[in-house]
Design a protein around this motif. Structure first.
Motif, PDB file in Angstrom:
ATOM      1  N   ASP A 182     158.755 -29.212 -45.318  1.00  0.00           N
ATOM      2  CA  ASP A 182     159.301 -30.407 -45.958  1.00  0.00           C
ATOM      3  C   ASP A 182     160.070 -29.969 -47.200  1.00  0.00           C
ATOM      4  O   ASP A 182     159.489 -29.578 -48.217  1.00  0.00           O
ATOM      5  CB  ASP A 182     158.172 -31.364 -46.342  1.00  0.00           C
ATOM      6  CG  ASP A 182     158.685 -32.661 -46.943  1.00  0.00           C
ATOM      7  OD1 ASP A 182     159.895 -32.752 -47.241  1.00  0.00           O
ATOM      8  OD2 ASP A 182     157.873 -33.592 -47.124  1.00  0.00           O
ATOM      9  N   CYS A 183     161.397 -30.038 -47.110  1.00  0.00           N
ATOM     10  CA  CYS A 183     162.250 -29.581 -48.216  1.00  0.00           C
ATOM     11  C   CYS A 183     162.431 -30.640 -49.300  1.00  0.00           C
ATOM     12  O   CYS A 183     163.000 -30.339 -50.357  1.00  0.00           O
ATOM     13  CB  CYS A 183     163.615 -29.162 -47.669  1.00  0.00           C
ATOM     14  SG  CYS A 183     163.566 -27.720 -46.579  1.00  0.00           S
ATOM     15  N   SER A 184     161.986 -31.872 -49.049  1.00  0.00           N
ATOM     16  CA  SER A 184     162.297 -32.960 -49.977  1.00  0.00           C
ATOM     17  C   SER A 184     161.496 -32.883 -51.272  1.00  0.00           C
ATOM     18  O   SER A 184     161.896 -33.482 -52.282  1.00  0.00           O
ATOM     19  CB  SER A 184     162.070 -34.312 -49.297  1.00  0.00           C
ATOM     20  OG  SER A 184     160.700 -34.499 -48.979  1.00  0.00           O
TER      21      SER A 184
ATOM     22  N   GLY B   6     165.576 -29.992 -53.085  1.00  0.00           N
ATOM     23  CA  GLY B   6     166.416 -31.160 -52.848  1.00  0.00           C
ATOM     24  C   GLY B   6     167.286 -31.528 -54.030  1.00  0.00           C
ATOM     25  O   GLY B   6     167.296 -32.675 -54.484  1.00  0.00           O
TER      26      GLY B   6
ATOM     27  N   GLY C 165     167.006 -30.815 -48.868  1.00  0.00           N
ATOM     28  CA  GLY C 165     166.007 -31.852 -49.073  1.00  0.00           C
ATOM     29  C   GLY C 165     166.427 -32.987 -49.968  1.00  0.00           C
ATOM     30  O   GLY C 165     165.628 -33.893 -50.242  1.00  0.00           O
TER      31      GLY C 165
ATOM     32  N   THR D 201     166.996 -37.499 -45.816  1.00  0.00           N
ATOM     33  CA  THR D 201     167.558 -36.363 -46.548  1.00  0.00           C
ATOM     34  C   THR D 201     168.881 -35.932 -45.929  1.00  0.00           C
ATOM     35  O   THR D 201     169.143 -36.188 -44.757  1.00  0.00           O
ATOM     36  CB  THR D 201     166.591 -35.175 -46.534  1.00  0.00           C
ATOM     37  OG1 THR D 201     166.465 -34.684 -45.186  1.00  0.00           O
ATOM     38  CG2 THR D 201     165.215 -35.562 -47.064  1.00  0.00           C
TER      39      THR D 201
END
Length: 439
Positions: free
Chosen positions: A109-111, A115, A132, A160
Motif C-alpha cells: 500500500d503506497c498511499s 504518495g 500513492g 491513487t
C-alpha cells in the motif's frame, strides 16, 4: 483504484491459506529477508483481513501487508518476493470492482508514505508524482494554478494515481480530458526482472525491449488496428494501439491499464489541464435509462465537457442512506442525464434532447456540486438497495464498466435489462454514456 505489480510465481492456495509448498523454514526466511531490508510489514490477522477485499465480489487474504516509503522499498519487496516465490500486489484505494487490488501474497500500500506530489510545473502544465498520491491531493496542489488532472473518477477522495494508471481510470469529464492514458507523459517503472526504467513516447528506455515491442506490433499490426482503440472507453486488455508507429510508439500509454501485470509503477509524469470556468449543468429527466441513453448521440456534437447517466434506483439509495431528500434541481424521472457544458451551448443542447420529459439548467456551483455528489456517493451506497428490497438485501456488483459504443448503448441497456428480468434480477444503472461505459 488498484495498481498491481508483476505477479511473481502465483500460489495456488485458497483465501487465507498458507501455500503447502512453503515450509515454516521458508516462511521465516521470507519474513527475515523483509525485516533485514527494513520494510514496514504487518503480518497481523486484522490487517490481513482489512486488505483481503476491495469493492469487488472477491476476497483473498494476503500473507502480509507492507507500506513502502520509497521506490527503493518497492524494489526490495519485489526482489525478495521473487526470490521466495511470493506474489506481489500493489494496492491503490481498493475501489476496484474486478478484484484488481487483492492478492494472496504480499500487498503493498503506497498511499501511507509513498504518495507525494514531487513537482508541479504550472507553465508546462505537468506534475511529477509518487504512485500513492490520492487524486484529491493532486487536485488541491494544482488548483491554485488554475489547473487540474483531467480524469476524475467518483472515488477521487481515496483513489491513487498509481491505481488510476493501473486500470486507466476515466470519470465523467473524460469526454473533455480523456482517460488516464491520455494524460500520462512518462512512467518510472520496475520490470519483473528488477530492471528500473522510464518509459515514454518513443521508447521503453531499454533497447532490447523496444526491439521486441516493435516486432510484436509489426507482426500483429493488422489485428491491433482493427480491434483496439475503436472508442474511448475500450480500456480492457492491453492497449497495444499506442505502440503503433502512427501513434508514436508510446510505451507509457501502452502500460496504462495493464493492472501492473507488466510493470510496477514507481512514479509518473502527468499532463495537467485548465480548470473549467463557470460551467453550467443541464439536467434532463427521462422515463428510464434506456430513453436517456438514446439521446446521447444527439448531445455529443455540442462538445459538452461531461455527460453522466444516473438511474432512479441509485438516486433513491442515496436519498435513503443519506436520510435527506433528493435535490430540488433534480426533476422527477426514472433516469437522468447530467450534461456539463457552457452557458452559451446549454439552450441548443436542451433543444436536441428529444426523449427528455423535463430539463433544467443549473447554474449555481453549490447546486451543481450537490447533484454530482449523488453520483459520487451513490455507486458505493448502491451495494444495499434499501429503498427497494425489504430489509436492505445485499446487492453485488458484477456488470461494472461494460464497454459499449455510445450509439449502441440504448440497445445494450434494453437487452441487458431484459436479461436481468428473465433471471429474476434487477440492478442500479449509472454510466458514462458519452465515452461508452455502463455500470
Amino acid at each position: 483504484m488498484p495498481d498491481r505489480s508483476s505477479r511473481v510465481k502465483p500460489s495456488a492456495t485458497g483465501p487465507g491459506e498458507r501455500p503447502d509448498s512453503i515450509s515454516d523454514q521458508a516462511e521465516r526466511a521470507w519474513r527475515g529477508a523483509l525485516a533485514e531490508a527494513g520494510l514496514d510489514v504487518d503480518f497481523g490477522t486484522r490487517r490481513r483481513a482489512e486488505y483481503s477485499a476491495d469493492a469487488s465480489n472477491y476476497r483473498h487474504v494476503p500473507r502480509a501487508v507492507a507500506f513502502p516509503r520509497s521506490a527503493a522499498d518497492v524494489e526490495a519487496a519485489v526482489r525478495i518476493c521473487g526470490t521466495h516465490g511470493v506474489p506481489v500486489t500493489l494496492r491503490g484505494g481498493g475501489t476496484s470492482v474486478a478484484g484488481n487490488a487483492i492478492g494472496e501474497g504480499l500487498v503493498l500500500d503506497c498511499s501511507r508514505y509513498f504518495g507525494r506530489v514531487l513537482e508541479l510545473d504550472a507553465a508546462a502544465r505537468t506534475a511529477r508524482v509518487e504512485p500513492g498520491v490520492v487524486l484529491d491531493t493532486l487536485q488541491a496542489a494544482a488548483a491554485p494554478h488554475g489547473l487540474r488532472f483531467g480524469p476524475d473518477p467518483s472515488t477521487a477522495s481515496r483513489c491513487t494515481i498509481g491505481g488510476m494508471i493501473g486500470n486507466n481510470a476515466c470519470g465523467a469529464r473524460s469526454l473533455a480530458f480523456g482517460t488516464t492514458a491520455d494524460n500520462v507523459l512518462a512512467l518510472d517503472v520496475l520490470l519483473a526482472d528488477g530492471t528500473r526504467t522510464t518509459v515514454r513516447r518513443g521508447t521503453s528506455g531499454v533497447a532490447a525491449l523496444d526491439s521486441r515491442l516493435r516486432e510484436l506490433v509489426a507482426r500483429h499490426g493488422a489485428a491491433i488496428r482493427a480491434e483496439l482503440g475503436r472508442f474511448p472507453r475500450q480500456v480492457s486488455g492491453y492497449a497495444l494501439q499506442h505502440l503503433l508507429p502512427e501513434n508514436g510508439f508510446d510505451v507509457a500509454k501502452a502500460l496504462v491499464g495493464s493492472e501492473g501485470t507488466l510493470a510496477a509503477v514507481l512514479g509518473a509524469e502527468l499532463r495537467l489541464v485548465p480548470v473549467l470556468r463557470e460551467p453550467v449543468l443541464v439536467v434532463a429527466a427521462y422515463p428510464d435509462m434506456i430513453a436517456a441513453a438514446a439521446d446521447v448521440p444527439a448531445v455529443l456534437p455540442h462538445q459538452p465537457s461531461a455527460i453522466e447517466g444516473l438511474g432512479a434506483e441509485l438516486a433513491e439509495v442515496w436519498s435513503a442512506r443519506r436520510k435527506r431528500p433528493l435535490p430540488a434541481a433534480l426533476p422527477a424521472g426514472g433516469g437522468w442525464l447530467f450534461i456539463e457544458t457552457t452557458a452559451e451551448r446549454a439552450a441548443s443542447i436542451v433543444a436536441d434532447l428529444a426523449g427528455a420529459h423535463a430539463t433544467r439548467v443549473v447554474v449555481g456551483p453549490a447546486e451543481q456540486r450537490e447533484l454530482w455528489r449523488i453520483r459520487e456517493d451513490g455507486a458505493g451506497l448502491a451495494t444495499r438497495l434499501a429503498t427497494r428490497t425489504p430489509g436492505g438485501a445485499e446487492a453485488w456488483p458484477g456488470f461494472e464498466d461494460a464497454a459499449v459504443p455510445p450509439e449502441r448503448l440504448a440497445d445494450y441497456l434494453r437487452g441487458f435489462e431484459a436479461l436481468m428480468r428473465s433471471a429474476g434480477r434487477r440492478g442500479t444503472v449509472f454510466d458514462f454514456p458519452s465515452t461508452g461505459s455502463s455500470g
